[in-house]
Design a protein around this motif. Structure first.
Motif, PDB file in Angstrom:
ATOM      1  N   PRO A  98      -0.285  -1.497   1.557  1.00 26.22           N
ATOM      2  CA  PRO A  98      -1.613  -1.154   1.051  1.00 26.22           C
ATOM      3  C   PRO A  98      -2.699  -1.839   1.885  1.00 26.22           C
ATOM      4  CG  PRO A  98      -0.567  -2.791  -0.360  1.00 26.22           C
ATOM      5  CD  PRO A  98       0.473  -2.363   0.639  1.00 26.22           C
ATOM      6  N   ALA A  99      -3.880  -1.256   1.869  1.00 27.75           N
ATOM      7  CA  ALA A  99      -5.007  -1.849   2.590  1.00 27.75           C
ATOM      8  C   ALA A  99      -5.328  -3.220   2.019  1.00 27.75           C
ATOM      9  CB  ALA A  99      -6.223  -0.939   2.492  1.00 27.75           C
ATOM     10  N   ALA A 100      -5.719  -4.157   2.890  1.00 31.65           N
ATOM     11  CA  ALA A 100      -5.959  -5.543   2.472  1.00 31.65           C
ATOM     12  C   ALA A 100      -6.992  -5.636   1.350  1.00 31.65           C
ATOM     13  CB  ALA A 100      -6.401  -6.366   3.674  1.00 31.65           C
ATOM     14  N   GLN A 101      -8.008  -4.793   1.388  1.00 34.72           N
ATOM     15  CA  GLN A 101      -9.076  -4.870   0.395  1.00 34.72           C
ATOM     16  C   GLN A 101      -8.686  -4.265  -0.948  1.00 34.72           C
ATOM     17  OE1 GLN A 101      -9.129  -3.229   3.226  1.00 34.72           O
ATOM     18  NE2 GLN A 101     -10.025  -1.176   3.043  1.00 34.72           N
ATOM     19  N   SER A 102      -7.466  -3.672  -1.011  1.00 36.93           N
ATOM     20  CA  SER A 102      -7.066  -2.970  -2.228  1.00 36.93           C
ATOM     21  C   SER A 102      -6.273  -3.828  -3.207  1.00 36.93           C
ATOM     22  CB  SER A 102      -6.225  -1.738  -1.854  1.00 36.93           C
ATOM     23  OG  SER A 102      -4.966  -2.127  -1.321  1.00 36.93           O
ATOM     24  N   HIS A 103      -5.981  -5.083  -2.846  1.00 35.75           N
ATOM     25  CA  HIS A 103      -5.186  -5.920  -3.740  1.00 35.75           C
ATOM     26  C   HIS A 103      -5.790  -7.311  -3.849  1.00 35.75           C
ATOM     27  CE1 HIS A 103      -3.501  -7.757  -0.097  1.00 35.75           C
ATOM     28  NE2 HIS A 103      -3.261  -6.537   0.347  1.00 35.75           N
TER      29      HIS A 103
END
Length: 312
Positions: A98-103
């Protein structure tokens, strides 16, 4: 450790948007098949402060685990100064991360191949190590290597005397070779399964080296490992446990079957892959719909716990 090129990986599917969607859909169906149990007894959720999900894919299992665990206080002495649980997703195919900003910041994703030596900074770090559907990653005999590396990820607990637990746990959910293909009487499914079987046998993957299978190989390796105890297996059958999600199971298994067959045909250099896959997929759908067929498969839930060890 640097990124692993796809060509160096045994991962069959190309990491694209369709593959990420397939992995997420597969997760939802498999969780329902095992009765929506994200963790399995006798694992104590209050004893889990750090988690590694090996073969994490899109990280969807970690997200589901966090939803389950974060409402449960951490009661282990080692976690008295820990505010948040730590969730680490490890995979040799980082394109699916997942994209870093999504978790949240207590989730981390990193490249790791379970058949390679465990990095020093990860040894003994995790209370729970989770693995799911890595059967196609192993050649003959490599499950032993994987089990030994998984053990190294768990804390090495020591004391003045031996006792049962509480040690860290391995939880591994897997399909056996027969179940990957699915016991569904469709000539088109059998044709695609035969493509996969020949491909895997040519690579000497553990999945299709009957009567051995990855679940059987795990049980054998875990029971023989000097640092593991409480090894167990529970089998969930699609027909027995999943009849109410029959359509979802059929769709998910067929999706994986056709996608793997297509990747194999593309790698073979054949010129009419699209036409061939259209014939196989449409034929399989007709077989299933007309015959009222159900993809009969077994999902194995395998557990093993690290032992306490005697100080010497």
């Amino acid at each position: 450790m640097g990124p692993i090129e796809l060509e160096e990986s045994l991962y069959l599917f190309e990491p694209d948007e369709e593959e990420r969607a397939r992995l997420n859909n597969q997760h939802r169906v498999l969780i329902r098949l095992i009765e929506n149990r994200i963790l399995h007894a006798p694992i104590d959720p209050s004893a889990i402060a750090t988690v590694a999900d090996v073969g994490t894919g899109t990280g969807i299992w970690l997200d589901a685990l966090a939803t389950h665990l974060d409402a449960i206080p951490i009661l282990t002495p080692a976690a008295t100064d820990q505010v948040q649980r730590q969730y680490d997703g490890l995979d040799m195919t980082p394109a699916n991360f997942p994209a870093a900003q999504s978790h949240p910041d207590n989730f981390h994703y990193d490249v790791y191949n379970i058949l390679q030596p465990v990095p020093e900074e990860r040894k003994g770090k995790y209370d729970l190590v989770h693995v799911r559907l890595l059967a196609a990653a192993f050649s003959k005999g490599q499950v032993d290597i994987a089990v030994d590396n998984l053990v190294q990820l768990l804390p090495k607990l020591t004391g003045d005397f031996a006792r049962e637990g509480p040690g860290g746990w391995i939880q591994w959910e897997e399909l056996d070779g027969d179940s990957w293909a699915g016991r569904v009487p469709s000539p088109h499914v059998r044709e695609m399964s035969e493509l996969g079987r020949k491909h895997m046998e040519a690579k000497e993957w553990e999945l299709h080296l009957f009567p051995q299978s990855v679940p059987a190989a795990f049980l054998k390796a875990a029971k023989a490992h000097p640092s593991l105890q409480n090894v167990s297996e529970k089998i969930y059958n699609t027909v027995t446990h999943g009849y109410e999600i029959k359509d979802a199971i059929n769709s998910t298994w067929l999706w994986s079957c056709t996608r793997s067959a297509k990747m194999i045909l593309l790698a073979s250099g054949k010129s009419n892959v699209e036409e061939e896959m259209q014939r196989l997929e449409q034929g399989a759908r007709r077989d299933i719909e007309r015959g009222g067929l159900f993809w009969d498969s077994d999902e194995h839930v395998l557990l093993a716990q690290r032992k306490w060890q005697i100080n010497t």
